[in-house]
Design a protein around this motif. Structure first.
Motif, PDB file in Angstrom:
ATOM      1  N   LEU A   8      15.644 113.270  81.283  1.00  0.00           N
ATOM      2  CA  LEU A   8      15.450 111.843  80.502  1.00  0.00           C
ATOM      3  C   LEU A   8      16.712 110.987  81.226  1.00  0.00           C
ATOM      4  O   LEU A   8      16.132 109.898  81.955  1.00  0.00           O
ATOM      5  CB  LEU A   8      15.582 112.005  79.028  1.00  0.00           C
ATOM      6  CG  LEU A   8      15.657 110.664  78.425  1.00  0.00           C
ATOM      7  CD1 LEU A   8      15.075 110.736  76.987  1.00  0.00           C
ATOM      8  CD2 LEU A   8      17.170 110.015  78.294  1.00  0.00           C
ATOM      9  N   GLN A   9      17.696 111.435  81.546  1.00  0.00           N
ATOM     10  CA  GLN A   9      18.867 110.447  82.162  1.00  0.00           C
ATOM     11  C   GLN A   9      18.621 110.268  83.518  1.00  0.00           C
ATOM     12  O   GLN A   9      18.792 109.498  84.146  1.00  0.00           O
ATOM     13  CB  GLN A   9      20.176 111.180  81.640  1.00  0.00           C
ATOM     14  CG  GLN A   9      20.439 111.176  80.318  1.00  0.00           C
ATOM     15  CD  GLN A   9      21.683 111.571  79.947  1.00  0.00           C
ATOM     16  OE1 GLN A   9      22.343 112.785  80.261  1.00  0.00           O
ATOM     17  NE2 GLN A   9      22.569 111.199  78.908  1.00  0.00           N
ATOM     18  N   ASP A  10      18.341 111.250  84.147  1.00  0.00           N
ATOM     19  CA  ASP A  10      18.045 111.401  85.417  1.00  0.00           C
ATOM     20  C   ASP A  10      16.974 110.413  86.045  1.00  0.00           C
ATOM     21  O   ASP A  10      17.011 109.623  86.962  1.00  0.00           O
ATOM     22  CB  ASP A  10      17.810 112.740  86.190  1.00  0.00           C
ATOM     23  CG  ASP A  10      19.285 113.451  86.287  1.00  0.00           C
ATOM     24  OD1 ASP A  10      19.987 113.022  86.155  1.00  0.00           O
ATOM     25  OD2 ASP A  10      18.824 114.919  86.574  1.00  0.00           O
ATOM     26  N   THR A  11      15.838 110.291  85.049  1.00  0.00           N
ATOM     27  CA  THR A  11      14.766 109.401  85.338  1.00  0.00           C
ATOM     28  C   THR A  11      15.183 107.964  85.020  1.00  0.00           C
ATOM     29  O   THR A  11      14.753 107.212  85.988  1.00  0.00           O
ATOM     30  CB  THR A  11      13.482 109.952  84.331  1.00  0.00           C
ATOM     31  OG1 THR A  11      13.175 111.355  84.763  1.00  0.00           O
ATOM     32  CG2 THR A  11      12.220 108.933  84.462  1.00  0.00           C
ATOM     33  N   ALA A  12      15.902 107.911  84.096  1.00  0.00           N
ATOM     34  CA  ALA A  12      16.137 106.322  83.605  1.00  0.00           C
ATOM     35  C   ALA A  12      17.157 106.146  85.136  1.00  0.00           C
ATOM     36  O   ALA A  12      17.066 104.839  85.287  1.00  0.00           O
ATOM     37  CB  ALA A  12      17.252 106.373  82.504  1.00  0.00           C
ATOM     38  N   ARG A  13      18.185 106.758  85.600  1.00  0.00           N
ATOM     39  CA  ARG A  13      18.947 106.469  86.610  1.00  0.00           C
ATOM     40  C   ARG A  13      18.236 106.082  87.887  1.00  0.00           C
ATOM     41  O   ARG A  13      18.305 105.135  88.414  1.00  0.00           O
ATOM     42  CB  ARG A  13      20.213 107.544  86.844  1.00  0.00           C
ATOM     43  CG  ARG A  13      21.222 107.846  85.752  1.00  0.00           C
ATOM     44  CD  ARG A  13      21.996 108.701  86.333  1.00  0.00           C
ATOM     45  NE  ARG A  13      23.313 108.926  85.469  1.00  0.00           N
ATOM     46  CZ  ARG A  13      23.245 109.850  84.628  1.00  0.00           C
ATOM     47  NH1 ARG A  13      22.494 110.991  84.462  1.00  0.00           N
ATOM     48  NH2 ARG A  13      24.328 110.015  83.808  1.00  0.00           N
ATOM     49  N   GLU A  99       8.610 111.230  80.969  1.00  0.00           N
ATOM     50  CA  GLU A  99       8.957 110.469  81.801  1.00  0.00           C
ATOM     51  C   GLU A  99       8.566 109.010  82.221  1.00  0.00           C
ATOM     52  O   GLU A  99       9.169 108.013  82.480  1.00  0.00           O
ATOM     53  CB  GLU A  99       8.949 111.383  83.116  1.00  0.00           C
ATOM     54  CG  GLU A  99       9.910 112.564  83.365  1.00  0.00           C
ATOM     55  CD  GLU A  99       9.760 113.128  84.732  1.00  0.00           C
ATOM     56  OE1 GLU A  99       9.319 112.820  85.524  1.00  0.00           O
ATOM     57  OE2 GLU A  99      10.340 114.329  84.706  1.00  0.00           O
ATOM     58  N   ARG A 100       7.190 108.674  81.947  1.00  0.00           N
ATOM     59  CA  ARG A 100       6.679 107.570  82.002  1.00  0.00           C
ATOM     60  C   ARG A 100       7.147 106.509  81.057  1.00  0.00           C
ATOM     61  O   ARG A 100       7.444 105.524  81.297  1.00  0.00           O
ATOM     62  CB  ARG A 100       5.052 107.841  81.984  1.00  0.00           C
ATOM     63  CG  ARG A 100       4.204 106.442  82.064  1.00  0.00           C
ATOM     64  CD  ARG A 100       4.042 105.919  83.516  1.00  0.00           C
ATOM     65  NE  ARG A 100       5.099 104.746  83.913  1.00  0.00           N
ATOM     66  CZ  ARG A 100       5.433 104.413  84.883  1.00  0.00           C
ATOM     67  NH1 ARG A 100       5.160 105.132  85.700  1.00  0.00           N
ATOM     68  NH2 ARG A 100       6.203 103.364  85.032  1.00  0.00           N
ATOM     69  N   LEU A 101       7.272 107.038  79.684  1.00  0.00           N
ATOM     70  CA  LEU A 101       7.934 106.206  78.637  1.00  0.00           C
ATOM     71  C   LEU A 101       9.348 105.868  79.048  1.00  0.00           C
ATOM     72  O   LEU A 101       9.787 104.773  78.749  1.00  0.00           O
ATOM     73  CB  LEU A 101       7.841 107.083  77.283  1.00  0.00           C
ATOM     74  CG  LEU A 101       8.388 106.190  76.191  1.00  0.00           C
ATOM     75  CD1 LEU A 101       7.700 105.098  75.716  1.00  0.00           C
ATOM     76  CD2 LEU A 101       8.799 107.284  74.980  1.00  0.00           C
ATOM     77  N   VAL A 102      10.044 106.705  79.526  1.00  0.00           N
ATOM     78  CA  VAL A 102      11.503 106.261  79.941  1.00  0.00           C
ATOM     79  C   VAL A 102      11.650 105.398  81.121  1.00  0.00           C
ATOM     80  O   VAL A 102      12.094 104.366  80.802  1.00  0.00           O
ATOM     81  CB  VAL A 102      11.995 107.541  80.408  1.00  0.00           C
ATOM     82  CG1 VAL A 102      13.594 107.329  81.066  1.00  0.00           C
ATOM     83  CG2 VAL A 102      12.505 108.521  79.316  1.00  0.00           C
ATOM     84  N   THR A 103      10.505 105.408  82.162  1.00  0.00           N
ATOM     85  CA  THR A 103      10.741 104.698  83.152  1.00  0.00           C
ATOM     86  C   THR A 103      10.481 103.229  82.673  1.00  0.00           C
ATOM     87  O   THR A 103      10.712 102.388  83.227  1.00  0.00           O
ATOM     88  CB  THR A 103       9.573 105.192  84.211  1.00  0.00           C
ATOM     89  OG1 THR A 103      10.278 106.323  84.816  1.00  0.00           O
ATOM     90  CG2 THR A 103       9.498 104.158  85.577  1.00  0.00           C
ATOM     91  N   ASP A 104       9.156 103.342  81.988  1.00  0.00           N
ATOM     92  CA  ASP A 104       8.629 102.068  81.392  1.00  0.00           C
ATOM     93  C   ASP A 104       9.782 101.286  80.571  1.00  0.00           C
ATOM     94  O   ASP A 104       9.808  99.942  80.711  1.00  0.00           O
ATOM     95  CB  ASP A 104       7.347 102.342  80.618  1.00  0.00           C
ATOM     96  CG  ASP A 104       5.972 102.415  81.487  1.00  0.00           C
ATOM     97  OD1 ASP A 104       6.077 102.452  82.425  1.00  0.00           O
ATOM     98  OD2 ASP A 104       5.346 102.811  80.727  1.00  0.00           O
ATOM     99  N   ALA A 105      10.336 102.256  79.750  1.00  0.00           N
ATOM    100  CA  ALA A 105      11.561 101.261  78.850  1.00  0.00           C
ATOM    101  C   ALA A 105      12.585 100.885  79.622  1.00  0.00           C
ATOM    102  O   ALA A 105      13.001  99.628  79.531  1.00  0.00           O
ATOM    103  CB  ALA A 105      12.081 102.517  78.112  1.00  0.00           C
ATOM    104  N   VAL A 106      12.869 101.469  80.791  1.00  0.00           N
ATOM    105  CA  VAL A 106      14.079 100.837  81.801  1.00  0.00           C
ATOM    106  C   VAL A 106      13.576  99.747  82.476  1.00  0.00           C
ATOM    107  O   VAL A 106      14.132  98.710  82.581  1.00  0.00           O
ATOM    108  CB  VAL A 106      14.452 101.993  82.670  1.00  0.00           C
ATOM    109  CG1 VAL A 106      15.311 101.445  83.805  1.00  0.00           C
ATOM    110  CG2 VAL A 106      15.295 103.035  81.974  1.00  0.00           C
ATOM    111  N   GLU A 107      12.426  99.710  82.784  1.00  0.00           N
ATOM    112  CA  GLU A 107      11.577  98.605  83.865  1.00  0.00           C
ATOM    113  C   GLU A 107      11.381  97.433  82.696  1.00  0.00           C
ATOM    114  O   GLU A 107      11.549  96.187  83.046  1.00  0.00           O
ATOM    115  CB  GLU A 107      10.395  99.064  84.370  1.00  0.00           C
ATOM    116  CG  GLU A 107      10.757  99.996  85.455  1.00  0.00           C
ATOM    117  CD  GLU A 107       9.387 100.381  86.175  1.00  0.00           C
ATOM    118  OE1 GLU A 107       8.093 100.107  85.624  1.00  0.00           O
ATOM    119  OE2 GLU A 107       9.388 101.159  86.949  1.00  0.00           O
ATOM    120  N   ASP A 108      11.221  97.792  81.597  1.00  0.00           N
ATOM    121  CA  ASP A 108      11.154  96.481  80.632  1.00  0.00           C
ATOM    122  C   ASP A 108      12.124  95.943  80.245  1.00  0.00           C
ATOM    123  O   ASP A 108      12.434  94.837  80.252  1.00  0.00           O
ATOM    124  CB  ASP A 108      10.190  97.017  79.112  1.00  0.00           C
ATOM    125  CG  ASP A 108       8.761  97.478  79.355  1.00  0.00           C
ATOM    126  OD1 ASP A 108       8.271  97.069  80.624  1.00  0.00           O
ATOM    127  OD2 ASP A 108       8.085  97.914  78.603  1.00  0.00           O
TER     128      ASP A 108
END
Length: 126
Positions: A8-13, A99-108
């Motif tokens: 989760l953290q690596d995906t967000a980074r 991973e998609r939810l995490v990426t979307d949250a970071v981009e949003d």
């Protein structure tokens, strides 16, 4: 697929660093990896080595209405840790946190912060 804490953290980074004009560092404490656009925070990642390894979370900015919709649907999404509970949410590993939810949250979060920047600071933001 659920995302474990380290993934989760690596995906967000990775998601944060793929965005334009992102800087990161440890301005608050060595346990919080902070990502900014034009000096404004949009992502905080806990450091599982110096912070509690059971609390491998990310914290992102979120519109209050959007946050209220996400929090009840996922037990591992909570009102933001460290920041204003109305405008920030924290995501931890758990059912439905992909991973998609995490990426979307970071981009949003990035978009939300970038759109509120003065025009002169938005030139290179998405």
């Amino acid at each position: 697929m659920n995302t474990a804490g380290d993934r989760l953290q690596d995906t967000a980074r990775r998601a944060a660093l793929a965005l334009p004009d992102v800087s990161h560092g440890y301005p608050f404490t060595p346990g919080l990896d902070v990502y900014k656009v034009a000096g404004k925070v949009f992502l905080i990642v806990t450091d599982s080595v110096t912070d509690d390894p059971d609390e491998q979370i990310i914290t992102v900015k979120c519109e209050p209405e959007h946050a209220r919709a996400r929090v009840p649907g996922h037990a591992s999404i909570t009102p933001g840790r460290y920041l204003d509970k109305r405008h920030w949410i924290s995501l931890g590993p758990g059912p439905g946190v992909t991973e998609r939810l995490v990426t979307d949250a970071v981009e949003d979060s990035y978009d939300l912060v970038a759109e509120r920047l003065p025009r002169r600071d938005r030139a290179d933001a998405r």
